[in-house]
Design a protein around this motif. Structure first.
Motif, short mmCIF file in Angstrom:
data_model
loop_
_atom_site.label_atom_id
_atom_site.label_comp_id
_atom_site.label_asym_id
_atom_site.label_seq_id
_atom_site.Cartn_x
_atom_site.Cartn_y
_atom_site.Cartn_z
N UNK A 156 19.24 5.71 5.70
CA UNK A 156 19.47 5.12 4.38
C UNK A 156 18.19 4.85 3.59
N UNK A 157 17.11 4.51 4.30
CA UNK A 157 15.87 4.18 3.59
C UNK A 157 15.32 5.37 2.81
N UNK A 158 15.76 6.59 3.17
CA UNK A 158 15.28 7.77 2.47
C UNK A 158 16.28 8.28 1.43
N UNK A 159 17.49 7.74 1.45
CA UNK A 159 18.57 8.34 0.64
C UNK A 159 18.22 8.40 -0.84
N UNK A 160 17.68 7.32 -1.37
CA UNK A 160 17.44 7.30 -2.81
C UNK A 160 16.36 8.31 -3.19
N UNK A 161 15.33 8.42 -2.36
CA UNK A 161 14.28 9.41 -2.61
C UNK A 161 14.84 10.84 -2.54
N UNK A 162 15.60 11.12 -1.50
CA UNK A 162 16.14 12.48 -1.32
C UNK A 162 17.11 12.82 -2.44
N UNK A 163 17.90 11.83 -2.86
CA UNK A 163 18.84 12.09 -3.93
C UNK A 163 18.10 12.41 -5.23
N UNK A 164 17.16 11.52 -5.62
CA UNK A 164 16.51 11.72 -6.92
C UNK A 164 15.60 12.95 -6.93
N UNK A 165 15.02 13.31 -5.78
CA UNK A 165 14.08 14.43 -5.76
C UNK A 165 14.78 15.78 -5.56
N UNK A 166 15.81 15.81 -4.71
CA UNK A 166 16.44 17.10 -4.38
C UNK A 166 17.89 17.16 -4.83
N UNK A 167 18.70 16.24 -4.35
CA UNK A 167 20.15 16.42 -4.50
C UNK A 167 20.63 16.27 -5.94
N UNK A 168 19.87 15.58 -6.79
CA UNK A 168 20.29 15.42 -8.19
C UNK A 168 20.04 16.68 -9.02
N UNK A 169 19.32 17.66 -8.45
CA UNK A 169 18.92 18.82 -9.25
C UNK A 169 19.71 20.06 -8.85
N UNK A 170 19.77 21.04 -9.76
CA UNK A 170 20.54 22.24 -9.45
C UNK A 170 19.68 23.50 -9.26
N UNK A 209 0.83 -1.21 0.00
CA UNK A 209 0.00 0.00 0.00
C UNK A 209 0.86 1.26 0.00
N UNK A 210 2.00 1.20 0.71
CA UNK A 210 2.82 2.41 0.88
C UNK A 210 3.85 2.59 -0.23
N UNK A 211 4.17 1.50 -0.94
CA UNK A 211 5.23 1.60 -1.96
C UNK A 211 4.88 2.62 -3.04
N UNK A 212 5.88 3.32 -3.50
CA UNK A 212 5.72 4.18 -4.68
C UNK A 212 7.08 4.24 -5.38
N UNK A 213 7.19 4.94 -6.50
CA UNK A 213 8.46 4.87 -7.24
C UNK A 213 9.69 5.27 -6.42
N UNK A 214 9.50 6.07 -5.36
CA UNK A 214 10.68 6.46 -4.58
C UNK A 214 10.77 5.76 -3.22
N UNK A 215 9.75 4.95 -2.86
CA UNK A 215 9.87 4.13 -1.65
C UNK A 215 9.59 2.68 -2.04
#
Lengths: 273, 273, 273
Positions: free
Chosen positions: B44-58, A71-77
């Motif tokens: 760590x569970x948030x790292x990929x989300x934070x990277x792709x949403x914020x840190x990858x952009x300028x 239910x909670x999964x999405x492309x970034x989790x």
């Protein structure tokens, strides 16, 4: 106020206590598997869902981890990561599953539209939201606040229920229909509380500190009830649909209206329904 | 009615104005990146989300385009296409990002449960819904009505907030919790307006033309407030949770009830909280 | 009470009846295709969605099956399977599509923010939720209760509208904005009923048997209206936003407030708007 009809008679406003008709954890898990097997046989369109969510697993913990992660999964989790995390929470604190089982029993007991345990588990977003909250609250208590807030956000997107991870919630909770429920950071909800959709336990003002309500054991909050500020709704009380509560409500009372006024007291002396 | 405590003292009911403690666009973007770096390192569970949403952009524009496109994408509206479109809106009208930054500051300032800018940006569906609306309104103003209506529909699905793309919305807006908010086609919302979940700015009758409310600067609408028809809630006023407003409310007043009645006037003379 | 202005004059409280300006099924399908062709040509970002949802199909039934299946599909309920199932329902009971067309006409006629049939069909989650319910109700009536309950759950997730599959719903229904609508198991909704978001047709008590309201033909329920228990809102009546109705409302009356009281009677003698 808390005088009970007799010493040995149980009342929901005393807090959660297993009842003679309640199933044990093993019985509940067995029953849920039986229900799933029966439905999968009778309805092929559901078989794959029932298999992957229930029948493929060997415990309630694994089934719930799979279900909530999906239910909670999405492309970034990612679902796999969420599933491991939820399983970890259940392993670390067995109280989370005890509370989940109490909630399942509460839905089954109190919702006349529910006649299977698996129905509540698979299909009731109020039940699922509360279980996600329990995991988010565990994360919060471990100091993992950013992840707890990410959980809150995904719950609000997926279930339309917004519970702050710091909120304290008891056992035997029914959130029926659930859309639009909001429970704030410093709210405290006791055992055996039932609430309908659109219920708000909201803050007053912009101060920090205790600013949300306390809802005692065995309270029933009708559809659209708004309770605002650091006030208390006493054990065993009922608040009618659409009411706005801005003052304390005593135990075993009935309140209705905007603002809510008390129209009945001493409910405890009436037979329990 | 609009007499302010003193000529040089600022009041939110005067409209949006940068305050001494507000961050500049560059400071805000820098702060958000710092918050994201900190959280990615600690969780760590948030790292990929934070990277792709914020840190990858300028830039804020690229981050917001990525974030909103991800929320609105579905099998028939592709994320890449949405991202280009939102980026195009930000390029064409810099006022959209100025308003977004004002909203971000408003959430941070007014919501006691928010202590990071990135939290509001990543996790608050009210903030995200308003930014999607700003893009939909830009599409509407360019004559691209079918696409604007498609945006409205996706926002209603993804955020449970239904804002008609023609509605006019000011800067420094907080929509807290947000589930169930409905803002109609001819509604006008001023600057510094705060509203809770379930607020309705609805039409009366089935006539075309102006049929929805005007909410002036600095108004606070509590949870579940319904304002109906082409009426005005005056600057700086507050409407209590669950109220139904069907007549004009003057400036700097407090109104509550079904139907709402005024219980206080001249709030402006009290110290700002 | 049911005296109509004249014998041959039609009033919505008499139930659904095709009106001179209504389009036939063929005309409606032709019109929707024309609208889709026009929008696809003018807005490339929508072309692929409009093609796959409307222009690729040769009937309303196929378009609706594709559209609804896409909304309800998730990792454990496959879109292709849902599409076949919905198509099967339309094949088995032509009344389902007749009702869908009446609903489409109702949205177009009654919602001033809707000026294309395709807009209502593609973008209005209230319309889509009602059509999913019609399929779920068909499943329920065939004894396929577990699948009907799975549909209800997915509707509540996707549209934020919770309609029990056993609820009986007439033709020419408008659910505007729709977020938070809840309609219980034993509720009966007549023809030509309009309701706004947050409307609840809820049960009282925990008994089985008839425990939800009956809403007669041509009733209008405003935003946030809660109707509780096995009571009746009479044909042609209107209930104001935010009202809580716990007693019968006669035909052609206007009721408002918490609890609702009647403020007008004999609406039928006024000209129809």
């Amino acid at each position: 106020i808390n005088e009970f009809p007799s010493d040995d008679e149980y009342h929901p406003s005393q807090g959660w206590r297993p009842q003679p008709h309640h199933l044990s954890k093993e019985q509940l898990w067995e029953r849920i598997r039986e229900e799933a097997q029966y439905d999968a046989a009778s309805e092929p369109a559901l078989a794959s869902n029932l298999y992957s969510t229930i029948l493929a697993h060997n415990s309630m913990e694994k089934t719930m981890s799979f279900l909530l992660a999906n239910k909670l999964a999405n492309p970034t989790m990612l679902g796999m990561q969420l599933m491991r995390l939820i399983q970890q929470a259940y392993d670390d604190d067995p109280g989370l599953m005890e509370a989940a089982l109490a909630d399942l029993q509460a839905v089954y007991d109190r919702d006349p539209a529910c006649d299977k345990y698996s129905q509540a588990m698979l299909y009731f977003k109020g039940f699922q939201a509360v279980q996600c909250h329990r995991v988010a609250h565990w994360l919060w208590s471990k100091g993992r606040k950013p992840l707890a807030l990410a959980f809150q956000s995904r719950m609000s997107e997926a279930f339309h229920v917004d519970i702050h991870p710091a909120a304290q919630i008891g056992r035997g909770i029914l959130i029926d229909h659930a859309t639009g429920v909001v429970i704030g950071e410093t709210a405290v909800v006791g055992d055996n509380v039932s609430m309908l959709h659109h219920v708000t336990l909201g803050g007053s003002g912009t101060e920090r500190g205790k600013r949300h309500p306390t809802i005692d054991h065995g309270v029933l909050l009708g559809a659209g009830v708004t309770v605002l500020g650091p006030i208390t709704v006493g054990a065993g009380s009922k608040v009618g649909a659409g009411s706005v509560v801005v003052n304390d409500i005593p135990c075993h009372a009935v309140a209705v209206g905007v603002p809510a006024r008390i129209i009945k007291r001493d409910l405890i002396k009436e037979p329990v329904k």
